[in-house]
Design a protein around this motif. Structure first.
Motif, PDB file in Angstrom:
ATOM      1  N   TRP A   1       0.825  -1.215   0.000  1.00 11.93           N
ATOM      2  CA  TRP A   1       0.000   0.000   0.000  1.00 11.93           C
ATOM      3  C   TRP A   1       0.854   1.259   0.000  1.00 11.93           C
ATOM      4  O   TRP A   1       0.489   2.275  -0.591  1.00 11.93           O
ATOM      5  CB  TRP A   1      -0.974   0.000   1.183  1.00 11.93           C
ATOM      6  CG  TRP A   1      -2.151  -0.891   0.933  1.00 11.93           C
ATOM      7  CD1 TRP A   1      -2.435  -2.094   1.533  1.00 11.93           C
ATOM      8  CD2 TRP A   1      -3.209  -0.669  -0.013  1.00 11.93           C
ATOM      9  NE1 TRP A   1      -3.594  -2.617   1.027  1.00 11.93           N
ATOM     10  CE2 TRP A   1      -4.092  -1.762   0.076  1.00 11.93           C
ATOM     11  CE3 TRP A   1      -3.490   0.344  -0.921  1.00 11.93           C
ATOM     12  CZ2 TRP A   1      -5.240  -1.870  -0.706  1.00 11.93           C
ATOM     13  CZ3 TRP A   1      -4.635   0.246  -1.711  1.00 11.93           C
ATOM     14  CH2 TRP A   1      -5.491  -0.857  -1.591  1.00 11.93           C
TER      15      TRP A   1
ATOM     16  N   ASN B   1       0.540   3.982  -2.957  1.00 12.70           N
ATOM     17  CA  ASN B   1       0.135   5.355  -2.649  1.00 12.70           C
ATOM     18  C   ASN B   1       1.261   6.373  -2.773  1.00 12.70           C
ATOM     19  O   ASN B   1       1.037   7.488  -3.226  1.00 12.70           O
ATOM     20  CB  ASN B   1      -0.430   5.430  -1.221  1.00 12.70           C
ATOM     21  CG  ASN B   1      -1.846   4.932  -1.135  1.00 12.70           C
ATOM     22  OD1 ASN B   1      -2.752   5.538  -1.666  1.00 12.70           O
ATOM     23  ND2 ASN B   1      -2.032   3.799  -0.462  1.00 12.70           N
TER      24      ASN B   1
ATOM     25  N   GLN C   1      -1.137   0.057  -7.113  1.00  9.86           N
ATOM     26  CA  GLN C   1      -1.645   1.259  -7.779  1.00  9.86           C
ATOM     27  C   GLN C   1      -3.029   0.982  -8.368  1.00  9.86           C
ATOM     28  O   GLN C   1      -3.913   1.842  -8.315  1.00  9.86           O
ATOM     29  CB  GLN C   1      -0.690   1.714  -8.877  1.00  9.86           C
ATOM     30  CG  GLN C   1       0.488   2.493  -8.352  1.00  9.86           C
ATOM     31  CD  GLN C   1       1.399   2.979  -9.466  1.00  9.86           C
ATOM     32  OE1 GLN C   1       1.500   2.377 -10.535  1.00  9.86           O
ATOM     33  NE2 GLN C   1       2.074   4.089  -9.203  1.00  9.86           N
ATOM     34  N   ARG C   2      -3.223  -0.224  -8.902  1.00 10.00           N
ATOM     35  CA  ARG C   2      -4.555  -0.608  -9.388  1.00 10.00           C
ATOM     36  C   ARG C   2      -5.560  -0.603  -8.235  1.00 10.00           C
ATOM     37  O   ARG C   2      -6.692  -0.142  -8.395  1.00 10.00           O
ATOM     38  CB  ARG C   2      -4.528  -1.981 -10.060  1.00 10.00           C
ATOM     39  CG  ARG C   2      -3.940  -1.983 -11.462  1.00 10.00           C
ATOM     40  CD  ARG C   2      -4.166  -3.291 -12.186  1.00 10.00           C
ATOM     41  NE  ARG C   2      -3.577  -4.457 -11.529  1.00 10.00           N
ATOM     42  CZ  ARG C   2      -2.305  -4.831 -11.655  1.00 10.00           C
ATOM     43  NH1 ARG C   2      -1.481  -4.149 -12.413  1.00 10.00           N
ATOM     44  NH2 ARG C   2      -1.880  -5.920 -11.043  1.00 10.00           N
ATOM     45  N   LYS C   3      -5.167  -1.107  -7.091  1.00 13.05           N
ATOM     46  CA  LYS C   3      -6.061  -1.117  -5.929  1.00 13.05           C
ATOM     47  C   LYS C   3      -6.404   0.304  -5.509  1.00 13.05           C
ATOM     48  O   LYS C   3      -7.559   0.587  -5.153  1.00 13.05           O
ATOM     49  CB  LYS C   3      -5.405  -1.864  -4.751  1.00 13.05           C
ATOM     50  CG  LYS C   3      -5.221  -3.358  -4.949  1.00 13.05           C
ATOM     51  CD  LYS C   3      -4.435  -3.923  -3.789  1.00 13.05           C
ATOM     52  CE  LYS C   3      -4.035  -5.347  -3.987  1.00 13.05           C
ATOM     53  NZ  LYS C   3      -5.082  -6.305  -3.725  1.00 13.05           N
ATOM     54  N   VAL C   4      -5.416   1.197  -5.526  1.00 16.26           N
ATOM     55  CA  VAL C   4      -5.661   2.598  -5.163  1.00 16.26           C
ATOM     56  C   VAL C   4      -6.656   3.209  -6.145  1.00 16.26           C
ATOM     57  O   VAL C   4      -7.618   3.874  -5.742  1.00 16.26           O
ATOM     58  CB  VAL C   4      -4.342   3.402  -5.140  1.00 16.26           C
ATOM     59  CG1 VAL C   4      -4.605   4.904  -5.038  1.00 16.26           C
ATOM     60  CG2 VAL C   4      -3.444   2.938  -3.980  1.00 16.26           C
ATOM     61  N   ARG C   5      -6.463   2.972  -7.439  1.00 19.94           N
ATOM     62  CA  ARG C   5      -7.382   3.511  -8.459  1.00 19.94           C
ATOM     63  C   ARG C   5      -8.776   2.922  -8.276  1.00 19.94           C
ATOM     64  O   ARG C   5      -9.775   3.637  -8.377  1.00 19.94           O
ATOM     65  CB  ARG C   5      -6.862   3.216  -9.865  1.00 19.94           C
ATOM     66  CG  ARG C   5      -5.798   4.162 -10.349  1.00 19.94           C
ATOM     67  CD  ARG C   5      -5.549   4.017 -11.852  1.00 19.94           C
ATOM     68  NE  ARG C   5      -5.222   2.662 -12.263  1.00 19.94           N
ATOM     69  CZ  ARG C   5      -3.979   2.158 -12.308  1.00 19.94           C
ATOM     70  NH1 ARG C   5      -2.959   2.899 -11.954  1.00 19.94           N
ATOM     71  NH2 ARG C   5      -3.774   0.927 -12.705  1.00 19.94           N
ATOM     72  N   ASP C   6      -8.856   1.624  -8.028  1.00 23.10           N
ATOM     73  CA  ASP C   6     -10.156   0.970  -7.862  1.00 23.10           C
ATOM     74  C   ASP C   6     -10.903   1.479  -6.635  1.00 23.10           C
ATOM     75  O   ASP C   6     -12.135   1.488  -6.611  1.00 23.10           O
ATOM     76  CB  ASP C   6     -10.001  -0.548  -7.776  1.00 23.10           C
ATOM     77  CG  ASP C   6      -9.558  -1.170  -9.091  1.00 23.10           C
ATOM     78  OD1 ASP C   6      -9.583  -0.471 -10.134  1.00 23.10           O
ATOM     79  OD2 ASP C   6      -9.161  -2.353  -9.080  1.00 23.10           O
ATOM     80  N   ALA C   7     -10.155   1.889  -5.611  1.00 24.35           N
ATOM     81  CA  ALA C   7     -10.769   2.386  -4.381  1.00 24.35           C
ATOM     82  C   ALA C   7     -11.243   3.835  -4.527  1.00 24.35           C
ATOM     83  O   ALA C   7     -12.032   4.307  -3.714  1.00 24.35           O
ATOM     84  CB  ALA C   7      -9.786   2.275  -3.220  1.00 24.35           C
ATOM     85  N   SER C   8     -10.745   4.505  -5.543  1.00 19.62           N
ATOM     86  CA  SER C   8     -11.095   5.941  -5.731  1.00 19.62           C
ATOM     87  C   SER C   8     -12.465   6.123  -6.320  1.00 19.62           C
ATOM     88  O   SER C   8     -13.035   5.365  -6.975  1.00 19.62           O
ATOM     89  CB  SER C   8     -10.089   6.613  -6.644  1.00 19.62           C
ATOM     90  OG  SER C   8      -8.805   6.545  -6.079  1.00 19.62           O
TER      91      SER C   8
END
Length: 162
Positions: free
Chosen positions: A35, A39, A155-162
Motif C-alpha cells: 500500500w 500510494n 496502484q490498481r487497488k488505489v485507483r479501484d478504491a477511488s
C-alpha cells in the motif's frame, strides 16, 4: 524489522484481533509495503519480498521469528548492527511518522488470521500469484516479487478504491 515490530506491539495491545504468528506478521508487513508503494510510489523498506509457498515473505523476518513456529510471536525483532566497532543486536525503532498509515493497515488486515491473509495473497492478479505463475508455481528458489510488480498491483487497488 521496525515495521514488523510496530505490528507486533499493536497486536499485543489489541486483544480484539487474532495475535501475530509468523504468517500473519509477514503478510501485514507485505501489505504495508504494497500500500505504501501504491500510494507513495516509493518503498517502505529496502529488503526484498520473496514468493514463498504460503505467500510473500521478507527473509530477514523469517530468520528472526522462525523459532515461534505456529505460535504467537512474543518478542520484538532485533537487527545486527555495528555499534562502537562491535556487532550488537539492537531493536529498530521508527520515528512515529507512519503510525496513522500503519493503523490503517492494522484496521483493515489485523482482524484476519495468517492463513486468511496468505489466501488473500494468492488471489488472481496479486503480486505473489503473478510471480508464482511465472515460475509454474515451483517456488523452491523463493523468487523475488519485485517492487515494480507490487507497486503496479497496489496502484490498481488505489485507483479501484477511488
Amino acid at each position: 524489522m521496525a515495521v514488523a515490530n510496530w505490528f507486533l506491539t499493536k497486536s499485543w495491545s489489541d486483544g480484539s484481533k487474532p495475535p501475530c504468528d509468523q504468517m500473519k506478521l509477514y503478510k501485514l508487513v507485505y501489505y504495508a509495503h504494497g500500500w505504501y508503494l501504491g500510494n507513495c510510489h516509493q518503498e517502505l523498506f529496502p529488503e526484498d519480498v520473496e514468493a514463498w509457498p504460503h505467500g510473500p515473505v521478507v527473509r530477514d523476518l523469517y530468520v528472526e521469528f522462525k523459532d515461534a513456529g505456529r505460535n504467537p510471536i512474543t518478542h520484538l525483532g532485533k537487527r545486527l548492527e555495528i555499534v562502537d566497532d562491535s556487532v550488537k543486536r539492537i531493536e529498530p525503532k521508527h520515528d512515529g511518522s507512519l503510525d496513522g498509515f500503519f493503523d490503517s493497515i492494522w484496521n483493515v488486515y489485523g482482524g484476519y488470521t495468517g492463513i486468511q491473509l496468505s489466501n488473500m495473497t494468492h488471489d488472481p492478479g496479486e503480486p505473489w500469484t503473478v510471480v508464482a505463475e511465472q515460475y509454474g508455481y515451483n517456488l523452491a528458489s523463493k523468487p523475488t516479487i519485485t517492487s515494480e510488480i507490487i507497486e503496479a498491483a497496489f496502484q490498481r487497488k488505489v485507483r479501484d478504491a477511488s
